[in-house]
Design an enzyme around this catalytic site. Structure first.
Site, short mmCIF file in Angstrom:
data_model
loop_
_atom_site.label_atom_id
_atom_site.label_comp_id
_atom_site.label_asym_id
_atom_site.label_seq_id
_atom_site.Cartn_x
_atom_site.Cartn_y
_atom_site.Cartn_z
N HIS A 77 0.84 -1.20 0.00
CA HIS A 77 0.00 0.00 0.00
C HIS A 77 0.88 1.25 0.00
O HIS A 77 1.74 1.41 0.86
CB HIS A 77 -0.93 0.02 1.23
N TYR A 93 -8.93 6.22 7.18
CA TYR A 93 -9.02 6.63 8.58
C TYR A 93 -9.98 7.82 8.65
O TYR A 93 -9.68 8.88 8.09
CB TYR A 93 -7.65 7.06 9.11
N PRO A 143 -4.09 0.95 18.65
CA PRO A 143 -3.88 0.41 17.30
C PRO A 143 -3.96 1.44 16.17
O PRO A 143 -3.69 1.10 15.02
CB PRO A 143 -5.01 -0.62 17.15
N LYS A 146 1.23 0.12 15.02
CA LYS A 146 2.66 0.01 15.35
C LYS A 146 3.02 -1.20 16.23
O LYS A 146 4.20 -1.52 16.37
CB LYS A 146 3.11 1.27 16.10
N TYR A 197 4.07 6.73 9.87
CA TYR A 197 3.26 5.57 9.49
C TYR A 197 4.12 4.48 8.85
O TYR A 197 3.94 3.30 9.13
CB TYR A 197 2.14 6.00 8.54
#
Ligand code: APR
Ligand code: PHB
Length: 408
Positions: free
Chosen positions: A72, A201, A310, A314, A402
């Protein structure tokens, strides 16, 4: 029973550590309190940083991940009915993440360990670590109805957030840093293709929502074919922010879809596809760090030492960093006789741990709505999101966090 490294716990931390040590010619024994089926079915997050992918490949555990994992190159942030894509490679000099579930990582590592590695005992519950501050620590454990002792040169507690290893560190030498959040995640698996090809998100006045995905289960598709399967054959993994202490059964299927639809709503008519819900559970949210991560010859790794909410995906990646650091330090010690890297273990790991704690906290507070949030705080959240959407510097900070902080 005797071994060089006694490993408590067969989650990703313990399993990967056993593999790293095996490849370095160092023997170990893994004790796992649950049975194999339980460990292989446990649903957890599924985002692997590039560094994690590299490590799994390097230890010879990357074959199925390379076939079935999905690369991704970005995520979508959704707020105020708007959509903003964060392009990871463009912002980080080419970095991306891989969607491959933690349970699948565990299955791959278990299969390797049983085929090539040292003993991995299921239904072997560690009861206590003894003599951590001596040269010969040991783990007392119960297996097949008997109590036994595993004598070691080193013990690594990879036994997760409820483990026993950290109890062996005297309280007066320990500091705990902790934050609980007044909400959790209701997570579902649904037999319907994901409605977007990247993770979404979403920040909404009614609370956070996340759209993620899983590859189809191999029983439907022999794994050889999975790489060539289109995204339409994937299943949806979705999450909703719910009040702390929510029971998953309180939520009916229809109610879950209605709520997801509201929180993901956009002004451009994007649609959320519905399908049969095959799994439902609630995860609490917590930030936790126990310092130091070492006492004598006992080392803590993964969730045994630190927990992140979450939102930043990580947890698994941090566990990988810890065990790579330990394996490197022990190999160095065996090759040179110097304990320098082992002595630096806690400090080395904690630097990276705190960056991940910060990132996970930032992502959580950016996107969730606290039950007592004021209109002022709501506006600030939107301003933070607008800033990410309009400033390359702010967006790069998110993309770097990220895709992962370096292991060194
Ligand atoms: N004896 C033996 N095994 C134990 C004991 C014990 N007393 N207590 C716990 N365990 C086992 C658990 O059953 C579990 O299989 O230790 C393992 C810990 O694994 P995880 O909880 O998966 O923790 P870790 O390996 O550190 O993985 C990091 O990343 O996505 C996050 O929290 C998520 O688990 C994930 C973590
Ligand atoms: C998941 O797919 O389970 C997942 C993805 C991203 C997260 C958390 C969980 O931040």
């Amino acid at each position: 029973m005797r071994t060089t490294v006694g490993i408590i716990g067969a989650g990703p931390a313990g399993l990967l550590l056993a593999r790293l040590l095996h490849n370095a010619g160092i023997d170990s024994v893994v004790l796992e309190s649950r049975d194999r089926a339980y460990v292989e079915q446990r649903q957890r997050a599924g985002i692997l940083e590039q560094g994690t992918v590299d490590v799994l490949r390097a230890v010879g555990a990357g074959e199925r991940m390379d076939r079935e994992g999905l690369r991704h190159d970005g995520i979508e942030l959704r707020y105020a009915k708007k959509r903003h894509r964060v392009d990871f490679p463009a912002l980080t000099g080419g970095r991306s993440v891989t969607v491959y579930a933690q349970t699948e990582v565990c299955k791959d590592l278990i299969a390797l360990q049983l085929k090539e590695g040292g003993p991995l005992l299921f239904e072997a519950e560690a009861l206590a670590v003894e003599g951590a501050d001596t040269d010969s620590p040991s783990v007392r454990f119960r297996h097949e109805g008997r109590e036994e002792l595993l004598e070691c040169d080193y013990v690594v507690g990879c036994d997760g957030s409820w483990g026993v290893a950290r109890k062996a560190i005297p309280a007066e030498l320990t500091r705990v840093f902790e934050r609980t959040y007044p909400f959790g995640w209701l997570g579902i698996l649904a037999d319907v293709p994901p409605s977007h090809d990247e993770l979404v998100y979403a920040r909404h006045d009614r609370g956070f929502a996340l759209l993620s995905m899983r590859p189809p289960v191999s029983r439907h598709h022999p794994s050889k074919e999975v790489a060539s399967l289109p995204i339409e054959s994937f299943v949806s993994r979705l999450y909703l922010q719910v009040p702390e202490g929510t029971d998953a059964e309180e939520w009916g299927d229809q109610e879950i879809w209605d709520e997801l639809e509201r929180r993901f709503e956009t002004e451009d008519g994007w649609r959320l596809e519905r399908g049969p819900i095959t799994q439902k559970s609630v995860t609490p949210m917590r930030s936790y760090v126990q310092e130091p991560m070492r006492y004598g010859r006992l080392f803590l790794a993964g969730d045994a030492a630190h927990i992140v909410p979450p939102t930043g995906a990580k947890g698994l990646n941090l566990a990988v960093g810890d065990v790579v650091t330990f394996a490197r330090a022990l190999t160095y010690q065996q090759e040179t006789g110097s304990a320098e890297l082992l002595d630096a273990y806690s400090e080395t790991c904690l630097r990276r741990v705190w960056q991940a704690e910060r990132f996970s906290y930032d992502m959580t507070t950016l996107l969730h709505r606290a039950p007592d949030a004021t209109p002022f705080e709501d506006r600030l959240q939107l301003a933070r999101l607008e800033r990410i959407a309009s400033s390359r510097a702010a967006e790069t900070d998110l993309a770097e966090g990220y895709t992962g902080f370096p292991l060194d």
